[in-house]
Design an enzyme around this catalytic site. Structure first.
Site, PDB file in Angstrom:
ATOM      1  N   LEU A   1      49.617  19.860 -30.598  1.00  0.00           N
ATOM      2  CA  LEU A   1      50.810  20.592 -31.037  1.00  0.00           C
ATOM      3  C   LEU A   1      50.925  21.944 -30.322  1.00  0.00           C
ATOM      4  O   LEU A   1      51.680  22.821 -30.751  1.00  0.00           O
ATOM      5  CB  LEU A   1      50.806  20.792 -32.551  1.00  0.00           C
TER       6      LEU A   1
ATOM      7  N   SER B   1      47.313  26.278 -28.149  1.00  0.00           N
ATOM      8  CA  SER B   1      46.889  27.206 -27.091  1.00  0.00           C
ATOM      9  C   SER B   1      48.095  27.953 -26.534  1.00  0.00           C
ATOM     10  O   SER B   1      48.071  29.179 -26.397  1.00  0.00           O
ATOM     11  CB  SER B   1      46.136  26.472 -25.983  1.00  0.00           C
TER      12      SER B   1
ATOM     13  N   ASP C   1      54.309  23.377 -22.071  1.00  0.00           N
ATOM     14  CA  ASP C   1      53.954  23.938 -23.383  1.00  0.00           C
ATOM     15  C   ASP C   1      54.340  25.408 -23.479  1.00  0.00           C
ATOM     16  O   ASP C   1      54.885  25.855 -24.490  1.00  0.00           O
ATOM     17  CB  ASP C   1      52.432  23.862 -23.605  1.00  0.00           C
TER      18      ASP C   1
END
Ligand SMILES: Nc1ncnc2c1ncn2[C@@H]1O[C@H](COP(=O)(O)OP(=O)(O)O)[C@@H](O)[C@H]1O
Ligand SMILES: C[C@@](O)(CCOP(=O)(O)O)CC(=O)O
Ligand SMILES: [Mg+2]
Length: 328
Positions: A117, A120, A164
């Site tokens: 998810l 980081s 991300d």
């Protein structure tokens, strides 16, 4: 004192393949990491991270060399766990030119670690934003996303995509292909998450796919086929065609599984969601353990997952419209 938050994400499509230049579509979700930062003039870095546990220990870590935490785990394990925060602070020292500045950093997060998810990326985005602002520098969204990407790239040994970090910095649904990052219009998606309580090692899983891709042409073709799924998925997203999105997610999961990044518990949760009537289900993120994402507007998938052995937690995730939030 300065405080920023940033969201986690799920991948609708394209994780792993995005590392090799294929497109991916991650989607920010309302689960956030909050990072509070206070300048220190003695140059030291002190990190307090309640949620960061190593072999069952919660550590409070003083980043000063030779002054490690008082727990019975190896230095290498600690530096692996703390790498993202250390590198995020290095990026802030670089961008502000304040090479010797130190910080007290407190991290609080609702995003499980290493579960796909994007914990980081959320920690890194919030940490860079807060620490730069603490020094009087407000980073433009592009610069923040770029610095956060550089952080993941360094920590993951040169094996990271911008997906991300861009998604966490800007929020919403995004499309990332190489260094081309943009926001997408997305319908309200009925996202259900299943979490097996475990984690995968992003660096190791990415390295595993790289090896397969280097060794076998058909593995390289599999990576390219994931890119084709993403291109179809973008159209389905633009059309608001949830049934087609689900079918493509199922296909994407199969190819990720072929690349060796699924696990028994991820597969079990994916099948539980499908059996419950979800439009589709797949693992999200690096894999190995952690979370699956399913699309189901009814309560059936959540109910089925809550009775699935190996599924530790299940919840609905709202799309996070905002990326980084400047709180104080
Ligand atoms: N709450 C937190 N506190 C401190 N560090 C965190 C926290 N959440 C994540 N991290 C950092 O991120 C790492 C997990 O990132 P990663 O393996 O990429 O998994 P994911 O991004 O899928 O959650 C942790 O080992 C730690 O370094
Ligand atoms: C496997 C990968 O595509 C996504 C990793 O996501 P996460 O850290 O597991 O949430 C790696 C990357 O894009 O940097
Ligand atoms: Mg990560």
């Amino acid at each position: 004192m300065t405080l920023s938050s940033a969201p986690g994400k799920v991948y609708l499509f394209g994780e792993h393949a995005v590392v090799y230049g294929e497109p991916a579509v991650p989607c920010a979700i309302e689960r956030r990491a909050r990072v509070e930062v206070q300048r220190r003039d003695d140059g030291k870095l002190r990190v307090h991270a309640e949620d960061l546990s190593l072999n069952g220990f919660t550590v409070e870590y003083d980043g000063t060399p030779g002054n490690g935490p008082d727990v019975d785990v190896s230095e290498s394990l600690i530096s692996a766990a703390m790498g993202y925060v250390d590198e995020a602070i290095a990026q802030v020292r670089d961008v502000t030119g304040e090479d010797d500045v130190g910080f007290d950093v407190t991290i609080e997060s609702d995003i499980p670690l290493g579960a796909g998810l994007g914990s980081s990326a959320a920690v890194v985005v919030a940490a860079i934003d807060a620490a730069a602002r603490e020094l009087g520098v407000t980073l433009e969204p592009d610069e923040l996303a770029e610095r956060a990407y550089q952080t993941e790239y360094q920590v993951q040994d040169g094996q990271a995509s911008r997906a991300d970090t861009f998604c966490s910095a800007t929020g919403g649904a995004v499309r990332v292909e190489g260094d081309d990052c943009r926001s997408l219009e997305a319908p309200d998606l009925p996202i259900v998450i299943g979490f097996d309580g475990g984690a995968g090692d992003t660096g190791q899983l990415v390295a595993g796919v790289r090896e397969l891709r280097d060794e076998y042409d058909f593995a390289a073709d599999t990576v390219e086929a994931i890119g084709d799924i993403v291109r179809n998925g973008e159209q389905a997203l633009a059309d608001g065609d949830i049934a087609e999105l689900g079918r493509l997610m199922d296909f994407n999961h199969g190819l990720l599984s072929a690349l060796g990044v699924s696990s028994r518990s991820l597969d079990t949760m994916v099948w539980a969601a499908r059996d419950a009537g979800a439009h589709g289900a797949k693992l999200t993120g690096a894999g190995g353990g952690g979370c699956i994402v399913a699309l189901d507007p009814t309560p059936e998938t959540e109910t089925a997952l809550s009775f699935t052995p190996g599924c530790e937690d299940t919840f609905r995730a709202e799309l996070a419209e905002d990326g980084v939030k400047r709180l104080e």
